[in-house]
Motif scaffolding. Structure first.
Motif, PDB file in Angstrom:
ATOM      1  N   TYR A  36       8.699 -48.519  11.084  1.00 27.00           N
ATOM      2  CA  TYR A  36       8.377 -47.201  10.528  1.00 27.00           C
ATOM      3  C   TYR A  36       9.309 -46.836   9.368  1.00 27.00           C
ATOM      4  O   TYR A  36       8.856 -46.369   8.316  1.00 27.00           O
ATOM      5  CB  TYR A  36       8.465 -46.155  11.642  1.00 27.00           C
ATOM      6  CG  TYR A  36       8.108 -44.752  11.215  1.00 27.00           C
ATOM      7  CD1 TYR A  36       6.816 -44.422  10.843  1.00 27.00           C
ATOM      8  CD2 TYR A  36       9.064 -43.747  11.220  1.00 27.00           C
ATOM      9  CE1 TYR A  36       6.476 -43.129  10.468  1.00 27.00           C
ATOM     10  CE2 TYR A  36       8.735 -42.449  10.846  1.00 27.00           C
ATOM     11  CZ  TYR A  36       7.447 -42.158  10.475  1.00 27.00           C
ATOM     12  OH  TYR A  36       7.118 -40.873  10.100  1.00 27.00           O
ATOM     13  N   MET A  40       8.480 -46.109   5.301  1.00 24.57           N
ATOM     14  CA  MET A  40       8.958 -44.930   4.559  1.00 24.57           C
ATOM     15  C   MET A  40       9.751 -45.359   3.328  1.00 24.57           C
ATOM     16  O   MET A  40       9.539 -44.852   2.230  1.00 24.57           O
ATOM     17  CB  MET A  40       9.825 -44.044   5.450  1.00 24.57           C
ATOM     18  CG  MET A  40       9.036 -43.199   6.407  1.00 24.57           C
ATOM     19  SD  MET A  40       9.988 -41.885   7.228  1.00 24.57           S
ATOM     20  CE  MET A  40      11.409 -42.729   7.821  1.00 24.57           C
ATOM     21  N   LEU A  45       4.259 -44.446   2.946  1.00 23.85           N
ATOM     22  CA  LEU A  45       3.768 -43.264   3.655  1.00 23.85           C
ATOM     23  C   LEU A  45       3.440 -42.151   2.672  1.00 23.85           C
ATOM     24  O   LEU A  45       2.533 -41.356   2.901  1.00 23.85           O
ATOM     25  CB  LEU A  45       4.769 -42.801   4.707  1.00 23.85           C
ATOM     26  CG  LEU A  45       5.065 -43.828   5.806  1.00 23.85           C
ATOM     27  CD1 LEU A  45       5.995 -43.234   6.852  1.00 23.85           C
ATOM     28  CD2 LEU A  45       3.798 -44.354   6.444  1.00 23.85           C
ATOM     29  N   ALA A  52       0.132 -42.632   6.635  1.00 23.67           N
ATOM     30  CA  ALA A  52       1.125 -41.637   7.050  1.00 23.67           C
ATOM     31  C   ALA A  52       0.601 -40.821   8.229  1.00 23.67           C
ATOM     32  O   ALA A  52       1.323 -40.587   9.203  1.00 23.67           O
ATOM     33  CB  ALA A  52       1.479 -40.721   5.884  1.00 23.67           C
ATOM     34  N   SER A  53      -0.655 -40.425   8.172  1.00 25.66           N
ATOM     35  CA  SER A  53      -1.262 -39.642   9.240  1.00 25.66           C
ATOM     36  C   SER A  53      -1.303 -40.444  10.534  1.00 25.66           C
ATOM     37  O   SER A  53      -0.961 -39.944  11.605  1.00 25.66           O
ATOM     38  CB  SER A  53      -2.673 -39.221   8.824  1.00 25.66           C
ATOM     39  OG  SER A  53      -3.314 -38.569   9.870  1.00 25.66           O
ATOM     40  N   TRP A  54      -1.709 -41.703  10.441  1.00 29.52           N
ATOM     41  CA  TRP A  54      -1.757 -42.550  11.625  1.00 29.52           C
ATOM     42  C   TRP A  54      -0.350 -42.742  12.207  1.00 29.52           C
ATOM     43  O   TRP A  54      -0.166 -42.660  13.418  1.00 29.52           O
ATOM     44  CB  TRP A  54      -2.388 -43.909  11.299  1.00 29.52           C
ATOM     45  CG  TRP A  54      -2.407 -44.791  12.497  1.00 29.52           C
ATOM     46  CD1 TRP A  54      -3.340 -44.788  13.493  1.00 29.52           C
ATOM     47  CD2 TRP A  54      -1.430 -45.756  12.864  1.00 29.52           C
ATOM     48  NE1 TRP A  54      -2.992 -45.706  14.452  1.00 29.52           N
ATOM     49  CE2 TRP A  54      -1.828 -46.309  14.083  1.00 29.52           C
ATOM     50  CE3 TRP A  54      -0.250 -46.209  12.268  1.00 29.52           C
ATOM     51  CZ2 TRP A  54      -1.096 -47.299  14.734  1.00 29.52           C
ATOM     52  CZ3 TRP A  54       0.486 -47.189  12.917  1.00 29.52           C
ATOM     53  CH2 TRP A  54       0.060 -47.722  14.131  1.00 29.52           C
ATOM     54  N   CYS A  55       0.650 -42.985  11.351  1.00 33.57           N
ATOM     55  CA  CYS A  55       2.025 -43.187  11.816  1.00 33.57           C
ATOM     56  C   CYS A  55       2.548 -41.959  12.561  1.00 33.57           C
ATOM     57  O   CYS A  55       3.232 -42.091  13.575  1.00 33.57           O
ATOM     58  CB  CYS A  55       2.945 -43.528  10.654  1.00 33.57           C
ATOM     59  SG  CYS A  55       2.769 -45.219  10.051  1.00 33.57           S
ATOM     60  N   GLU A  56       2.225 -40.770  12.063  1.00 30.08           N
ATOM     61  CA  GLU A  56       2.663 -39.535  12.731  1.00 30.08           C
ATOM     62  C   GLU A  56       2.126 -39.479  14.160  1.00 30.08           C
ATOM     63  O   GLU A  56       2.814 -39.039  15.070  1.00 30.08           O
ATOM     64  CB  GLU A  56       2.189 -38.309  11.952  1.00 30.08           C
ATOM     65  CG  GLU A  56       2.971 -38.056  10.696  1.00 30.08           C
ATOM     66  CD  GLU A  56       2.428 -36.877   9.903  1.00 30.08           C
ATOM     67  OE1 GLU A  56       1.716 -36.025  10.482  1.00 30.08           O
ATOM     68  OE2 GLU A  56       2.722 -36.809   8.696  1.00 30.08           O
ATOM     69  N   GLN A  57       0.904 -39.952  14.361  1.00 31.50           N
ATOM     70  CA  GLN A  57       0.295 -39.938  15.684  1.00 31.50           C
ATOM     71  C   GLN A  57       0.839 -41.047  16.588  1.00 31.50           C
ATOM     72  O   GLN A  57       0.892 -40.894  17.799  1.00 31.50           O
ATOM     73  CB  GLN A  57      -1.220 -40.093  15.565  1.00 31.50           C
ATOM     74  CG  GLN A  57      -1.885 -38.954  14.835  1.00 31.50           C
ATOM     75  CD  GLN A  57      -3.340 -39.268  14.521  1.00 31.50           C
ATOM     76  OE1 GLN A  57      -3.971 -40.088  15.174  1.00 31.50           O
ATOM     77  NE2 GLN A  57      -3.873 -38.617  13.504  1.00 31.50           N
ATOM     78  N   VAL A  59       3.945 -42.721  16.278  1.00 32.18           N
ATOM     79  CA  VAL A  59       5.383 -42.967  16.195  1.00 32.18           C
ATOM     80  C   VAL A  59       6.060 -43.059  17.557  1.00 32.18           C
ATOM     81  O   VAL A  59       7.013 -43.812  17.728  1.00 32.18           O
ATOM     82  CB  VAL A  59       6.075 -41.938  15.268  1.00 32.18           C
ATOM     83  CG1 VAL A  59       6.149 -40.574  15.926  1.00 32.18           C
ATOM     84  CG2 VAL A  59       7.449 -42.421  14.850  1.00 32.18           C
ATOM     85  N   ASP A  60       5.579 -42.339  18.554  1.00 28.43           N
ATOM     86  CA  ASP A  60       6.215 -42.350  19.868  1.00 28.43           C
ATOM     87  C   ASP A  60       5.602 -43.350  20.848  1.00 28.43           C
ATOM     88  O   ASP A  60       6.056 -43.466  21.980  1.00 28.43           O
ATOM     89  CB  ASP A  60       6.172 -40.947  20.487  1.00 28.43           C
ATOM     90  CG  ASP A  60       7.049 -39.974  19.706  1.00 28.43           C
ATOM     91  OD1 ASP A  60       8.109 -40.398  19.199  1.00 28.43           O
ATOM     92  OD2 ASP A  60       6.666 -38.802  19.593  1.00 28.43           O
TER      93      ASP A  60
END
Length: 110
Positions: A36, A40, A45, A52-57, A59-60
């Motif tokens: 990740y 960046m 991203l 970027a949108s997919w990574c935000e969802q 990331v955890d």
């Protein structure tokens, strides 16, 4: 003046955004950098809003189980917290509109 990296490693990034539009870059990052963080640092991203949108969802998520997982290392799905190794190739996958096997079958019928 460029910031010095204490333990630099080189990684590669590849993204076939569309069949005719592909992106490649080489990046030098600090040893221990996550997948990740590399996305960046490469500016991807900021450049690719859908990534970027997919990574935000995602990331955890610790274990990539989703069928539509969008990142990996050498064709192996990896979580965004994967720690990069020297010369890893980060690959960003695009969603396919159809199954490749179905496409081949349809082509062979014509």
């Amino acid at each position: 003046m460029a910031e010095l990296i204490a333990n630099p490693i080189t990684v590669y990034l590849a993204y076939a955004e569309k069949p005719q539009r592909q992106h490649y870059t080489t990046l030098v990052v600090e040893e221990g950098t996550t997948l990740y963080e590399a996305l960046m640092q490469a500016g991807w991203l900021a450049r690719f809003a859908s990534l970027a949108s997919w990574c935000e969802q995602a990331v955890d998520i610790k274990v990539p189980t989703a069928k539509r997982w969008h990142v990996g290392i050498y064709a192996q799905k990896q979580s965004l917290n994967y720690r990069l190794q020297p010369f890893d190739r980060i690959e960003v996958y695009r969603s396919l509109s159809a199954d490749p096997m179905s496409q081949r079958k349809n082509k062979s019928r014509h």
